[in-house]
Design a protein around this motif. Sequence first.
Motif, mmCIF file in Angstrom:
data_model
loop_
_atom_site.group_PDB
_atom_site.id
_atom_site.type_symbol
_atom_site.label_atom_id
_atom_site.label_comp_id
_atom_site.label_asym_id
_atom_site.label_seq_id
_atom_site.Cartn_x
_atom_site.Cartn_y
_atom_site.Cartn_z
ATOM 1 N N PHE A 1 0.817 -1.223 0.000
ATOM 2 C CA PHE A 1 0.000 0.000 0.000
ATOM 3 C C PHE A 1 0.846 1.266 0.000
ATOM 4 C CE2 PHE A 1 0.526 1.931 4.173
ATOM 5 C CZ PHE A 1 1.098 0.925 4.921
ATOM 6 N N LYS A 2 2.127 1.143 0.319
ATOM 7 C CA LYS A 2 2.955 2.351 0.469
ATOM 8 C C LYS A 2 2.980 3.188 -0.798
ATOM 9 C CE LYS A 2 4.464 1.096 4.571
ATOM 10 N NZ LYS A 2 4.217 1.802 5.821
ATOM 11 N N ASN B 1 8.687 -2.087 3.673
ATOM 12 C CA ASN B 1 7.864 -1.699 2.532
ATOM 13 C C ASN B 1 8.037 -0.242 2.140
ATOM 14 O OD1 ASN B 1 6.615 -4.098 1.737
ATOM 15 N ND2 ASN B 1 5.246 -4.009 3.499
ATOM 16 N N THR B 2 8.186 0.622 3.131
ATOM 17 C CA THR B 2 8.414 2.033 2.805
ATOM 18 C C THR B 2 9.702 2.158 2.006
ATOM 19 O OG1 THR B 2 7.291 2.727 4.808
ATOM 20 C CG2 THR B 2 8.708 4.343 3.792
ATOM 21 N N ASN C 1 3.124 2.143 12.240
ATOM 22 C CA ASN C 1 3.454 3.538 12.501
ATOM 23 C C ASN C 1 2.189 4.397 12.483
ATOM 24 O OD1 ASN C 1 5.682 5.003 13.257
ATOM 25 N ND2 ASN C 1 6.363 5.465 11.174
ATOM 26 N N GLY D 1 0.161 5.340 10.089
ATOM 27 C CA GLY D 1 -0.103 6.267 8.995
ATOM 28 C C GLY D 1 -1.379 5.913 8.251
ATOM 29 N N ALA E 1 1.942 -9.026 8.466
ATOM 30 C CA ALA E 1 1.276 -7.863 9.084
ATOM 31 C C ALA E 1 -0.156 -7.708 8.579
ATOM 32 C CB ALA E 1 2.069 -6.588 8.794
ATOM 33 N N SER E 2 -0.353 -7.951 7.283
ATOM 34 C CA SER E 2 -1.682 -7.767 6.694
ATOM 35 C C SER E 2 -2.695 -8.719 7.309
ATOM 36 C CB SER E 2 -1.630 -8.027 5.188
ATOM 37 O OG SER E 2 -0.510 -7.419 4.603
#
Length: 447
Positions: free
Chosen positions: A124-125, A151-152, A253, A255, A379-380
């Motif tokens: 998604f980033k 991922n970022t 985080n 966001g 994580a998802s």
Amino acid sequence: MDTPPAYQKCINPKCSATFGCEEVLFQCPTCGDLLDICYDWNTVALPKTLADFAGRWAKRNERLDFSGVWRFRELLDFCPDRCKVSIGEGQTLLQQNGALAAELGMNPDGLFLQYEGMNPSGSFKDNGMTAAFSHARMVGATASACASTGNTSASMALYAHSGGLKATVFIGQGKIAFGKLSQAMDYGAQTIQIEGDFDDCMRQVQDVCRQLKIYLVNSLNPFRLEGQKTIMYRIIEQLGWEAPDWIIVPGGNLGNSSAFGKAFMELQTLGLIDRVPRLAVINAVGANTLTELYHDKKLRWNNGHTDNDAIKAYYDGLDAAGFRPHTVASAIEISRPVNLKKCLRALEVCNGVVLAVTDEEILDAKAQIGKTGLGCEPASAATIAGLKHLLAEGTIGKDQRVACVLTGHPLKDPNATVDYHSQMQRPFSNPPMHAANDLDKIIALIK
Ligand code: F0G
């Protein structure tokens, strides 16, 4: 339009300082709090209904209409079109998953998985990075940096080299899944592994960016979150412009959850939706700052007057105990979420809930998502693990409509998947079989 009707504004109501979008800040220079991007909606040429955005599907040969982010550009109108960077992000799908719904005892029509793994860098980033790099182009930045659990960094590296910027990523030593590390290296980013974890990297990168005037693309950057709002637009678009009853998202985080809350806050203000969905933010038990602050310390947004002392005392406690977050879901192994306050606001806007799930629950849920759907990284899968709790306690009804955001592609973390299936004796483990190189013996194995 050459002068977009947007500005930056401090979220602290005691400060509320404003700044132009041409400034590169990432935190309020007056009080140090987070910044929002705000719009003078009266000057934005908004479509009358959200359905008008769907008309852009017909013009997919146009760069900005093809982008699943910039298709909604009037709702994030902070830079001129000529600065907008796009590499085809946001071509995602909302998968209705009847098989998983049935396994969870839900109405088979009621469960939707928003598959963000289809983005160019597989998470998604990219929704946020296209926005951040558009702002970076607008201000003439030449170098970018981020701290990341993986991922970022992958997404930043991809957008940076597409736009000709330098890229430096900071990752905690050994704290990153191999799929993501391989992307950062392959896309040409300078990769610095710090002896520490994500929270250490996050602290360092802010100082590095300040000193060297490098453009920071972590979700402290308010422009990035503007892009992530579009994940919600795409979900409701797929549901005929109706909000589901629930959105479930992993919390790291914070966001994404912050961006989702802002998206619905704005759509409601603009009268473009009748109803806001409820929001569930799911932590991992080993990285559960939000859950502890929300439940044990009763921390709330409180109209922006969040109890800073309670947050500081909590972090001091983590330091005193030498606490380090730990979870198999390395993407959300974070104990000092920078968007904490904005997430609290989102929880208020969306009448939200917060809970934490164990690593075992995450891995079981991940295997179920893989078995019935498109798969995801650990994580998802916190979303489905959290959904099971919320169904069991009756917070979510079995006949409600639920959209879970699958934030990252399954190939991001193949080790977690292979370990689960081949080494662990878990309910959904699917270990590979071994056979002699002999046709009869092979046939005998086929189930
Ligand atoms: N899911 C995945 C796959 C992620 O990579 C992240 C965050 C999250 C969920 C949590 O989202 O931070 O918005 O609450 N990854 C960041 C990174 C921290 O560096 O890639 P959040």
